[in-house]
Design an enzyme around this catalytic site. Structure first.
Site, short mmCIF file in Angstrom:
data_model
loop_
_atom_site.label_atom_id
_atom_site.label_comp_id
_atom_site.label_asym_id
_atom_site.label_seq_id
_atom_site.Cartn_x
_atom_site.Cartn_y
_atom_site.Cartn_z
N SER A 1 -9.53 2.09 3.05
CA SER A 1 -8.70 2.78 2.12
C SER A 1 -8.03 2.00 1.18
CB SER A 1 -7.96 3.94 2.84
OG SER A 1 -7.05 3.51 3.67
N SER B 1 -10.03 0.21 7.18
CA SER B 1 -9.59 0.15 5.95
C SER B 1 -8.72 -1.18 5.24
CB SER B 1 -8.64 1.37 5.83
OG SER B 1 -9.19 2.51 6.07
N LYS C 1 0.76 -1.33 0.04
CA LYS C 1 0.14 0.08 -0.17
C LYS C 1 0.83 1.10 0.04
CE LYS C 1 -3.92 1.96 2.40
NZ LYS C 1 -4.88 2.07 3.74
#
Length: 483
Positions: free
Chosen positions: A152, A176, A77
Site C-alpha cells: 500500500s 506494503s 505516507k
C-alpha cells in the site's frame, strides 16, 4: 543530474561546506513534483509554505554541527498523523481530517530537523497491493506509468524512485513497504515488530503494522531507521531496546555469512526471470565470501490464508472507530442514529475496506471464531517457529520480494484473490514479526525486480550489511527511471 542522485552523506557534506543550503534541497523537491507528479501522482497534500519557512530558518544553521538528516526533504505516507497537515489514509471518510498531534516517528524526524514536503498517496487504510484502492488518485510506476507502483506504500516508493524526495516513510502490514520498493526499484525495510513506534500510525492490523524507511540506497535506509527507531512510552508494543548505530554495520564484510534460501520462495508461481535474478544475487554474495543452502519454511503455504483472517479481523475492530460521531466524514443522509452509522460507513469506505471489514467481522463472530481466527493464530505460531528453526543455523534468509515484476494498472482490480497473491512472499515475515528488506536485483522488460533479505528479530544490522555488500557489487540501485 539532480541533487537527489547523491547519497544523504554527500548531501550533508555539501550543506556543511555551504555549497548548497536547505532551501536548495526544498526547491529541488517541489520543482520535481511540479514537473512529474502529474504523471506519477504520488503526493496528496503538499506542505509547501511551512516547508519553505522551515528551510529558511535552517539555512541560518551551521550544518557541519548537525546530523546527516539535517535539512533533508522527506515524504510521509498519509496514514501517519502530522499535526496541522491533512491526514486522509486515502479515504473519503478522513478526507478533511486535520490531526492535533504528530506521530512519534514524525516527532523524531522533526528532532532530526528534516523538512516534511507533504503527504503521500496509498491504498485506502493501507489495504491493497497496487495503490489502486485510493479514494483520490491512482499512483503510477515511474519506470512505466501504465504499471502499478505496488501497495500500500506505492506512493512513497514512487516518490523516491521519481526523485521527488530523497526518502519517505511507509508502513508494512503484509508487504506494503517491500513490495512497492521492489516494483519501483528502491530500498524498503520492514523493521522488526516493535522496533519503531506505531503511535500515530492509523491502525489497520495492530499486531502486524510497522512503519519503515524507503530510500534510494541501503546506507540512506540505515540512517533513516536509526532516526525513527526506539522505545516509545505511548506505544506499549514498542521494544525497550537500544537502537544500534546501523550505519556502522555497513562494514563490507560478509565472509562466512550463512544464507538460507527457502525452496517455497523459488518454486511454482515465481517467474523464471525472478528466480534467475535471485540465483544471480546469491552468486554475487558467494563471491564476497557468503555461503548459501536451500532450506524449508513448510508452513509458509498457509501464510496467505492466515494473514487475511488475522489482518481483516483486526481491521474490523480498528475501523469501528470511524462512525461519523467523533471525527471524519458524516453522512447527511440519515433519519436516526443507526442510519447515520450505516450510511457514514457505506459512503465513506471504499469497496476493499468494506470487503475486509466484512471478512474480519465474520471471522470473529460467534460460532466461527475458533474455526477461523483462533486457527489462523495457531498457524501464525507455526510460521514463526519455521523462521526460528532456520535462524538457528543461518544468519539471513534470501529470496524474491515478489513472484513477478509490477503488473498493469487495472489488470487485477476485478480479482481480489489474484491481487492478494502478490504479497505471498512478504506476508510470512509480518506474521513472524521479523525484519526484512527489499532492494533492486535486476530488470525485466524495463521493470525492476526486488531481492528480499530477511533477518532475525532485532537484527536489522546484519540485513543492512548483506544488502550493502550486494548493492555495491552491482549497479541496479544506480539505475533511474526516465520520466
Amino acid at each position: 543530474m539532480s541533487l537527489f542522485d547523491h547519497s544523504l552523506t554527500k548531501l550533508h557534506e555539501l550543506l556543511a561546506a555551504k555549497e548548497i543550503n536547505v532551501s536548495d534541497l526544498v526547491d529541488v523537491s517541489y520543482k520535481r513534483i511540479a514537473d512529474v507528479d502529474s504523471k506519477v501522482k504520488a503526493f496528496l497534500t503538499l506542505d509547501e509554505e511551512r516547508a519553505r519557512d522551515l528551510a529558511k530558518k535552517l539555512d541560518e544553521v551551521d550544518a557541519s554541527e548537525k546530523g546527516v538528516l539535517f535539512g533533508m526533504p522527506i515524504g510521509i505516507k498519509d496514514n501517519i498523523v502530522t499535526k496541522g497537515l491533512r491526514t486522509t489514509c486515502s479515504s473519503k471518510i478522513l478526507e478533511n481530517f486535520d490531526p492535533i498531534y504528530d506521530a512519534t516517528v514524525v516527532t523524531k524526524l522533526r528532532g532530526a530537523e528534516t523538512v516534511t514536503i507533504g503527504k503521500i498517496n496509498m491504498d485506502e487504510f493501507a489495504m491493497g497491493s497496487s495503490n489502486e484502492n485510493s479514494a483520490f488518485q491512482v499512483t503510477t510506476n515511474p519506470w512505466n506509468t501504465d504499471y502499478v507502483p505496488g501497495g500500500s506504500s506505492g506512493g512513497s516508493a514512487a516518490a523516491v524512485a521519481a526523485g521527488e524526495v530523497p526518502f519517505a516513510l511507509g508502513s508494512d502490514t503484509g508487504g506494503s513497504i517491500r513490495q512497492p520498493a521492489a516494483y519501483c526499484g528502491v530500498v524498503g525495510l520492514k523493521p522488526t515488530y516493535g522496533r519503531v513506534s506505531r503511535y500515530g500510525l492509523v491502525a489497520f492490523a495492530s499486531s502486524l503494522d510497522q512503519i519503515g524507511p524507503i530510500t534510494r540506497t541501503v546506507e540512506d535506509n540505515a540512517y533513516l531507521l536509526e532516526a525513527i527507531a526506539g522505545h516509545c512510552p505511548a506505544d506499549s508494543t514498542s521494544a525497550d531496546l537500544p537502537v544500534p548505530p546501523y550505519r556502522e554495520s555497513l562494514t563490507g564484510e560478509i565472509k562466512g555469512l550463512r544464507i538460507g534460501v527457502p525452496s517455497e520462495y523459488i518454486g511454482d508461481g515465481v517467474s523464471e526471470e525472478m528466480r534467475k535474478a535471485v540465483f544471480d544475487a546469491l552468486n554475487v554474495l558467494e563471491k564476497e565470501g557468503a555461503v548459501w543452502e536451500e532450506v524449508s519454511l513448510p508452513y509458509s503455504k498457509y501464510a496467505l490464508a492466515a494473514y487475511y483472517v488475522i489482518a481483516s479481523s483486526e481491521a474490523s475492530a480498528n475501523l469501528a472507530r470511524f462512525d461519523g460521531v467523533r471525527y471524519g466524514y458524516r453522512t447527511d443522509n440519515a433519519d436516526n442514529l443507526l442510519d447515520m452509522y450505516k450510511n457514514t460507513r457505506a459512503e465513506g469506505f471504499g469497496d476493499e475496506v468494506k470487503r475486509r471489514i466484512m471478512l474480519g467481522t465474520f471471522a470473529l463472530s460467534s460460532g466461527y471464531y475458533d474455526a477461523y481466527y483462533k486457527k489462523a493464530q495457531q498457524v501464525r505460531t507455526l510460521i514463526k517457529k519455521d523462521f526460528d528453526d532456520v535462524f538457528t543455523n543461518y544468519d539471513v534468509i534470501i529470496g524474491p520480494t515478489t513472484p513477478t515484476p509490477a503488473f498493469k494498472i487495472g489488470a487485477k482490480t476485478d480479482d481480489p484473490l489474484t491481487m492478494y497473491a502478490n504479497d505471498i512472499l512478504t506476508i510470512p515475515v509480518n506474521l513472524a514479526g521479523v525484519p526484512a528488506l527489499s532492494l533492486p536485483c535486476g530488470f525485466k522488460d524495463g521493470l525492476p525486480l526486488g531481492l528480499q533479505i530477511i533477518g532475525k528479530h532485532f537484527d536489522e544490522a546484519t540485513i543492512y550489511r548483506v544488502a550493502d555488500v550486494y548493492e555495491k557489487a552491482t549497479n541496479f540501485s544506480k539505475e533511474k527511471p526516465s520520466l
